[in-house]
Design a protein around this motif. Structure first.
Motif, PDB file in Angstrom:
ATOM      1  N   GLU A  59      41.325  35.614  41.123  1.00 28.11           N
ATOM      2  CA  GLU A  59      41.537  36.599  40.037  1.00 28.11           C
ATOM      3  C   GLU A  59      42.030  37.950  40.582  1.00 28.11           C
ATOM      4  O   GLU A  59      42.864  38.613  39.967  1.00 28.11           O
ATOM      5  CB  GLU A  59      40.189  36.787  39.333  1.00 28.11           C
ATOM      6  CG  GLU A  59      40.249  37.542  38.040  1.00 28.11           C
ATOM      7  CD  GLU A  59      38.877  37.639  37.373  1.00 28.11           C
ATOM      8  OE1 GLU A  59      37.827  37.395  38.021  1.00 28.11           O
ATOM      9  OE2 GLU A  59      38.874  37.975  36.194  1.00 28.11           O
ATOM     10  N   THR A  75      42.875  46.030  35.661  1.00 21.34           N
ATOM     11  CA  THR A  75      43.817  45.736  34.557  1.00 21.34           C
ATOM     12  C   THR A  75      43.423  46.503  33.290  1.00 21.34           C
ATOM     13  O   THR A  75      43.774  46.115  32.187  1.00 21.34           O
ATOM     14  CB  THR A  75      43.821  44.215  34.281  1.00 21.34           C
ATOM     15  OG1 THR A  75      42.454  43.801  34.048  1.00 21.34           O
ATOM     16  CG2 THR A  75      44.396  43.447  35.462  1.00 21.34           C
ATOM     17  N   ASP A  86      45.704  37.868  41.382  1.00 28.26           N
ATOM     18  CA  ASP A  86      46.512  37.984  40.144  1.00 28.26           C
ATOM     19  C   ASP A  86      46.492  39.419  39.618  1.00 28.26           C
ATOM     20  O   ASP A  86      47.453  39.881  39.011  1.00 28.26           O
ATOM     21  CB  ASP A  86      45.961  37.035  39.075  1.00 28.26           C
ATOM     22  CG  ASP A  86      45.973  35.584  39.553  1.00 28.26           C
ATOM     23  OD1 ASP A  86      45.180  34.777  39.030  1.00 28.26           O
ATOM     24  OD2 ASP A  86      46.743  35.292  40.503  1.00 28.26           O
ATOM     25  N   ALA A  87      45.366  40.127  39.870  1.00 28.81           N
ATOM     26  CA  ALA A  87      45.251  41.507  39.345  1.00 28.81           C
ATOM     27  C   ALA A  87      45.885  42.529  40.286  1.00 28.81           C
ATOM     28  O   ALA A  87      45.852  43.734  40.014  1.00 28.81           O
ATOM     29  CB  ALA A  87      43.769  41.836  39.132  1.00 28.81           C
ATOM     30  N   ALA A 123      38.490  43.128  38.695  1.00 27.80           N
ATOM     31  CA  ALA A 123      39.721  42.685  38.017  1.00 27.80           C
ATOM     32  C   ALA A 123      39.849  43.365  36.655  1.00 27.80           C
ATOM     33  O   ALA A 123      40.940  43.828  36.277  1.00 27.80           O
ATOM     34  CB  ALA A 123      39.704  41.167  37.850  1.00 27.80           C
TER      35      ALA A 123
END
Ligand code: GRF
Length: 199
Positions: A26, A196, A29-30, A192
């Motif tokens: 995660e 975001t 991806d962040a 995360a």
């Protein structure tokens, strides 16, 4: 990129969960990266984990300074130099000096191994938290990620995850279950969310 500086004192299993999530989960991806790991303890195994992951690490030990104010200034200088978007306390056993809390409002998070407001505050850290939960006889415990404010474990709660207490649990067994089933999941997830802007 969203950069974090991670403060550690011990085994670094929470740091490892962050490293693993950056490598392939995660946090990757962040777009999260670790700027620096800072330990207050020479030889903390967390430093080995940082080294293995190629992350810059340093020690700011109270023992290396003549008094508390100079230690606290050195700690703040190291953090300031890394200029992180977020400071993550991952098993860090030093009370964060007020000057740092004031300089980084809503930019410091901590993982505590209980469901705050139970078993938290002064004197509740590490195994002591699980000893208190077992002696109280709770059937459910867990972990909490919260913002750090001037108090001890008193800042706004970000995430919590519950864990069952099993028959025959010792503090050590319970600590391992809380780490594995709660801490190592909600700490990367909280980072995360903040990276975001979803917290
Ligand atoms: C553990 O007691 C954990 O519950 C708490 O800090 C201690 C060390 O964690 N968050 P770690 O293995 O150094 O991350």
């Amino acid at each position: 990129m969203f950069s974090i500086t991670v403060l550690v004192s011990g085994g670094g299993t929470n740091l490892q969960a962050i490293i693993d999530s950056i490598e392939g989960g995660e946090l990757k991806d962040a777009g999260v990266s670790i700027k620096k790991v800072i330990s207050n303890k020479e030889g903390a195994f967390a430093l080995e984990r940082a080294k293995k992951a190629g992350v810059e690490a340093c020690v700011v030990s109270p023992k290396a300074y003549p008094d508390r104010p100079s230690f606290e200034k050195a700690l703040k200088d190291e953090i300031d130099k890394s200029a992180p978007d977020l400071i993550v306390l991952a098993g860090f056993l030093v009370v964060i000096p007020e000057a740092i809390v004031r300089a980084y409002p809503k930019k410091i998070i901590n993982i505590h191994p209980s469901l705050i407001p139970s078993f938290c505050g002064k004197g509740f850290y590490g195994l002591k938290v699980h000893e208190a939960a077992l002696s109280r006889g709770v059937k459910v415990t867990g972990a909490t990620v919260h913002f750090v404010d001037e108090g001890t474990d008193t800042g706004p709660i970000i995430l919590q995850k519950a864990v069952n207490v099993e028959e025959g649990d010792t503090p050590e067994i319970l600590q391992q279950r809380v780490m594995k089933e709660a801490e190592h999941i909600i700490l990367p997830h909280a980072i995360a969310l903040l990276a975001t802007n979803k917290a």
